[in-house]
Structures are given as C-alpha cells and as structure tokens.
Design a protein around this motif. Structure first.
Motif, short mmCIF file in Angstrom:
data_model
loop_
_atom_site.label_atom_id
_atom_site.label_comp_id
_atom_site.label_asym_id
_atom_site.label_seq_id
_atom_site.Cartn_x
_atom_site.Cartn_y
_atom_site.Cartn_z
N ALA A 106 -2.74 -5.36 20.14
CA ALA A 106 -3.17 -6.77 20.10
C ALA A 106 -2.72 -7.52 21.35
O ALA A 106 -3.45 -8.37 21.87
N VAL A 107 -1.52 -7.21 21.84
CA VAL A 107 -1.02 -7.85 23.07
C VAL A 107 -1.93 -7.50 24.25
O VAL A 107 -2.32 -8.38 25.03
N ILE A 108 -2.28 -6.22 24.38
CA ILE A 108 -3.14 -5.79 25.49
C ILE A 108 -4.52 -6.43 25.39
O ILE A 108 -5.07 -6.94 26.38
N VAL A 109 -5.11 -6.41 24.18
CA VAL A 109 -6.42 -7.02 23.98
C VAL A 109 -6.35 -8.52 24.27
O VAL A 109 -7.27 -9.10 24.86
N GLU A 116 13.46 -6.88 16.91
CA GLU A 116 12.32 -6.60 16.04
C GLU A 116 11.55 -5.37 16.53
O GLU A 116 11.49 -5.09 17.73
N ARG A 117 10.98 -4.66 15.59
CA ARG A 117 10.15 -3.50 15.92
C ARG A 117 8.70 -3.95 16.05
O ARG A 117 8.17 -4.63 15.16
N VAL A 118 8.08 -3.60 17.14
CA VAL A 118 6.67 -3.93 17.37
C VAL A 118 5.88 -2.63 17.39
O VAL A 118 6.04 -1.82 18.30
N GLY A 119 5.05 -2.44 16.38
CA GLY A 119 4.29 -1.20 16.26
C GLY A 119 3.11 -1.15 17.21
O GLY A 119 2.81 -2.10 17.93
N TRP A 120 2.41 -0.03 17.18
CA TRP A 120 1.31 0.18 18.12
C TRP A 120 0.17 -0.80 17.89
O TRP A 120 -0.55 -1.17 18.83
N LYS A 121 0.00 -1.26 16.64
CA LYS A 121 -1.07 -2.21 16.36
C LYS A 121 -0.80 -3.54 17.08
O LYS A 121 -1.72 -4.15 17.65
N ARG A 122 0.44 -3.98 17.07
CA ARG A 122 0.76 -5.25 17.73
C ARG A 122 0.72 -5.10 19.25
O ARG A 122 0.32 -6.02 19.95
N LEU A 144 1.93 -13.74 23.33
CA LEU A 144 2.05 -12.37 23.82
C LEU A 144 3.43 -12.16 24.45
O LEU A 144 4.07 -11.14 24.24
N ILE A 145 3.88 -13.17 25.21
CA ILE A 145 5.21 -13.10 25.81
C ILE A 145 6.28 -13.10 24.72
O ILE A 145 7.26 -12.36 24.79
N ALA A 146 6.07 -13.94 23.70
CA ALA A 146 7.03 -14.00 22.59
C ALA A 146 7.15 -12.65 21.89
O ALA A 146 8.24 -12.23 21.49
N THR A 147 6.03 -11.95 21.73
CA THR A 147 6.04 -10.64 21.10
C THR A 147 6.88 -9.65 21.90
O THR A 147 7.67 -8.89 21.34
N VAL A 148 6.71 -9.70 23.21
CA VAL A 148 7.48 -8.80 24.08
C VAL A 148 8.97 -9.14 24.03
O VAL A 148 9.83 -8.25 23.92
N LEU A 149 9.30 -10.44 24.09
CA LEU A 149 10.71 -10.86 24.10
C LEU A 149 11.40 -10.62 22.77
O LEU A 149 12.62 -10.49 22.71
N ALA A 150 10.63 -10.58 21.68
CA ALA A 150 11.22 -10.39 20.35
C ALA A 150 11.90 -9.03 20.22
O ALA A 150 12.80 -8.87 19.40
#
Length: 236
Positions: free
Chosen positions: A134-137, A125-131, A113-119
């Motif tokens: 997923a981070v929040i869940v 990188e673009r992180v869409g609403w689905k991802r 989850l941290i990696a997704t935020v840092l990316a």
C-alpha cells in the motif's frame, strides 16, 4: 450518533476519527492560504493557538485540572512532539501562500506513508507485506497526481515534503506518548508549547487585522481545536 460511534470496534473508530480530522485540516489549510496572503505567519498562528489554549484549559480544568494534566510521565517527549508539530505547521503555512493548494496537498499525501515507515523503528510495530504494498502504491499515486516535472519543480516543494515528514513523525510521536499520558496531558502540552512558539514571535511582526478577516480567524481556531482533538483521540 453516539451509539453509532460506541458500536464501532476501537481500530475502526480510530480510523474514522483520523479521516474526519484530516478533512478538518484540509478546510483549515484553505483558510490558512487566504490569511497567509494578508498577514505574517506567526501572527495568525499565534491567534490560532490562542484559541486552542483557551479550549484546552477549559477542557482539562473541567476534568483533571490544569496542573494535573501538566504532570506528564514523558515531559521531554511531549515537548518534542509539540515542537515537531509547531515547526510543521509553520513550514506548511509559509509555503501555502505561494504554492497551489492541490499540489501542496498531493505532496502532503505522503504523510501517512512516512508515518507507516517511522512506526517500525519508533513504535516497534510490524508492517506486513500488504501495508508495504500500500505504501508503494500510494507513492505511485502521488507521482501520478503531481505529474513529475509540473508541481515537483516548485521551489517550495522541499519545504512541503519536510512538513509532511514532520507531520508523519508527529503522528507517530502522538501514538507513542499516548502509551504513557492521557488525552488531557496531550492536549494541554500541545496548546502551551505551540502557543509559546508563535506567541513570542507575533508582537514583532503584528499587523492590524481587517474586520472582514475576523471570521476567518475564528474559523481557523475552531478547525484547529476540532481537528487536533479528533486526531489525538484517534491515536489513543
């Protein structure tokens, strides 16, 4: 088996290898917990990275050559990436001796989850609403596993969370350096930097190793080699 891996699209293959690597790391953590109850952290980590550096030198020498592999296009970024990993491993090994392994892994689950935020800021990188959903869940799931008020109040919780954040950063930095350097360079830098970090400390805390623990040290080296090699290939 080779044809199965070759048939997978690159992104799916990367995901599969990353999952296998994380399962390998989970096995490694169990071994680390046992060893941490008998030996100082720098001692068994220096042996772990001694095995890793032996493997890395054999691999790169048979492919591109040691000195060729050490010619990084981003050497300072490589050193930073490896230092982040070395510190993360040390923190995790320090906390694992006195903390319940399941609680520690639940806290560590926030790493992707941290990696997704840092990316977003580091890799662009673009992180869409689905991802983001997923981070929040995922964060909610971690809280359910931990049962706030039980595991979270452990004094080592901040150490484990810091380690998880560093491992997430390591994953993002590995992805970043892979844009410039190949597998051989990523491998040899990690071996040299991490072994140097713990190799200089080990002689000052060294204790005799019991015969029954040598097989654990060998298993620690094997899981370290296979886990990190898979992880680096996955991010490439």
């Amino acid at each position: 088996m080779t044809s199965f891996f070759n048939a997978l699209p690159k992104q799916q293959l990367g995901i599969l290898l990353a999952v296998i690597a994380l399962l390998t790391f989970a096995t490694q953590d169990t071994i680390t917990k046992v060893l941490s109850q008998h030996y100082p952290v720098p001692q068994f980590l220096s042996l772990r990275f001694l095995a890793f550096i032996f493997f890395a030198v054999l691999v790169v020498q048979s492919r591109s050559g040691f000195f060729t592999a050490m010619r990084s296009k981003v050497p300072m970024l490589q050193v930073l990436r490896c230092a982040v990993l070395g510190i993360e491993i040390g923190l995790f090994a320090f906390a694992i001796g006195d903390m319940d392994l399941s609680a520690q892994h639940a806290l560590g689950a926030c790493m992707p989850l941290i990696a997704t935020v840092l990316a977003v800021p580091i890799l662009g990188e673009r992180v869409g609403w689905k991802r983001w959903t997923a981070v929040i869940v995922g964060m909610i799931g971690i809280l359910i596993i931990l049962r706030p008020g039980v595991a979270v109040i452990h004094p080592y919780t901040p150490i484990v969370l810091t380690a998880a954040a560093l491992f997430g950063l390591y994953g993002v930095l590995t992805r970043l350096v892979s844009r410039y350097d190949g597998f051989d360079t990523n491998l040899i830098y990690m071996a040299v930097v991490c072994f140097s970090m713990y190799g200089v400390m080990a002689p000052f805390v060294w204790q005799p190793i019991a015969a029954e623990h040598w097989w654990l040290l060998i298993a620690l080296g094997l899981t370290s080699v296979s886990g990190h090699a898979l992880y680096m290939i996955a991010f490439q």
